[in-house]
Design a protein around this motif. Sequence first.
Motif, PDB file in Angstrom:
ATOM      1  N   THR A 144       4.827   3.323   5.781  1.00  0.00           N
ATOM      2  CA  THR A 144       3.516   2.759   5.462  1.00  0.00           C
ATOM      3  C   THR A 144       3.233   2.955   3.972  1.00  0.00           C
ATOM      4  O   THR A 144       3.856   3.786   3.302  1.00  0.00           O
ATOM      5  CB  THR A 144       2.402   3.452   6.265  1.00  0.00           C
ATOM      6  N   ASP A 145       2.268   2.222   3.461  1.00  0.00           N
ATOM      7  CA  ASP A 145       1.856   2.381   2.065  1.00  0.00           C
ATOM      8  C   ASP A 145       1.402   3.810   1.789  1.00  0.00           C
ATOM      9  O   ASP A 145       1.698   4.369   0.737  1.00  0.00           O
ATOM     10  CB  ASP A 145       0.737   1.406   1.715  1.00  0.00           C
ATOM     11  N   GLU A 146       0.684   4.413   2.741  1.00  0.00           N
ATOM     12  CA  GLU A 146       0.227   5.793   2.574  1.00  0.00           C
ATOM     13  C   GLU A 146       1.401   6.758   2.472  1.00  0.00           C
ATOM     14  O   GLU A 146       1.384   7.681   1.647  1.00  0.00           O
ATOM     15  CB  GLU A 146      -0.681   6.208   3.736  1.00  0.00           C
ATOM     16  N   GLU A 147       2.404   6.567   3.306  1.00  0.00           N
ATOM     17  CA  GLU A 147       3.578   7.444   3.271  1.00  0.00           C
ATOM     18  C   GLU A 147       4.354   7.287   1.962  1.00  0.00           C
ATOM     19  O   GLU A 147       4.755   8.284   1.349  1.00  0.00           O
ATOM     20  CB  GLU A 147       4.493   7.155   4.469  1.00  0.00           C
ATOM     21  N   ILE A 148       4.532   6.045   1.540  1.00  0.00           N
ATOM     22  CA  ILE A 148       5.234   5.795   0.272  1.00  0.00           C
ATOM     23  C   ILE A 148       4.460   6.423  -0.879  1.00  0.00           C
ATOM     24  O   ILE A 148       5.037   7.079  -1.752  1.00  0.00           O
ATOM     25  CB  ILE A 148       5.424   4.277   0.034  1.00  0.00           C
ATOM     26  N   SER A 149       3.162   6.256  -0.887  1.00  0.00           N
ATOM     27  CA  SER A 149       2.320   6.839  -1.928  1.00  0.00           C
ATOM     28  C   SER A 149       2.481   8.352  -1.961  1.00  0.00           C
ATOM     29  O   SER A 149       2.628   8.953  -3.027  1.00  0.00           O
ATOM     30  CB  SER A 149       0.865   6.447  -1.684  1.00  0.00           C
ATOM     31  N   TYR A 150       2.463   8.985  -0.801  1.00  0.00           N
ATOM     32  CA  TYR A 150       2.629  10.434  -0.728  1.00  0.00           C
ATOM     33  C   TYR A 150       3.986  10.846  -1.304  1.00  0.00           C
ATOM     34  O   TYR A 150       4.078  11.807  -2.078  1.00  0.00           O
ATOM     35  CB  TYR A 150       2.512  10.925   0.722  1.00  0.00           C
ATOM     36  N   LEU A 151       5.046  10.140  -0.934  1.00  0.00           N
ATOM     37  CA  LEU A 151       6.381  10.494  -1.403  1.00  0.00           C
ATOM     38  C   LEU A 151       6.495  10.361  -2.916  1.00  0.00           C
ATOM     39  O   LEU A 151       7.096  11.210  -3.574  1.00  0.00           O
ATOM     40  CB  LEU A 151       7.441   9.655  -0.694  1.00  0.00           C
ATOM     41  N   TYR A 152       5.918   9.314  -3.464  1.00  0.00           N
ATOM     42  CA  TYR A 152       5.906   9.172  -4.925  1.00  0.00           C
ATOM     43  C   TYR A 152       5.150  10.331  -5.582  1.00  0.00           C
ATOM     44  O   TYR A 152       5.640  10.968  -6.507  1.00  0.00           O
ATOM     45  CB  TYR A 152       5.252   7.860  -5.351  1.00  0.00           C
TER      46      TYR A 152
END
Length: 167
Positions: A74-82
Amino acid sequence: KFSNLKPYIFYPAQYWSHKNHAYILQAIKYLEIEFDIQIRAIFTGYDKGNLTHLKNFAKHLSIENNIYFMDFLTDEEISYLYRNCLAVVMPTYFGPTNIPPLEAFWYEVPLIYSDLPGMREQVQDAAIFVNLEDPLSLSKAIKILIKDSDLRRTLINNGKNILKKNN
């Protein structure tokens, strides 16, 4: 979900061979052997025919417990990983107009990037450039980012400046 994975490097790229995930796996093994440093890698993307090979290669190198192969997130997960990675690592053979370097700048994380024609022009002084013929160069770049917080801040600031110039 990902908070127990730190420290990690992040590479958001489909699992194609030209994206060069195997190079990262070799570098992680060199980090362990040469510098006694263990780090995780999180990869995210769709399998484009190379994922089984990469999983087998990680197992062959005995680093499979430090490698996380993710599908679409999800966008939220990708954002967290970045936001929480040590660095975005992008050892691709293609470019130079790649999106993840700009996303690294946006999320204010350091970038480690391929030293190929055009790549330096895209990201200027906002990355550590690595030799794709030598995975040890990536190991050394990761080690430097772990040890040198001033360099991390400089790369992040340089990336922010590139984004400002392009707005």
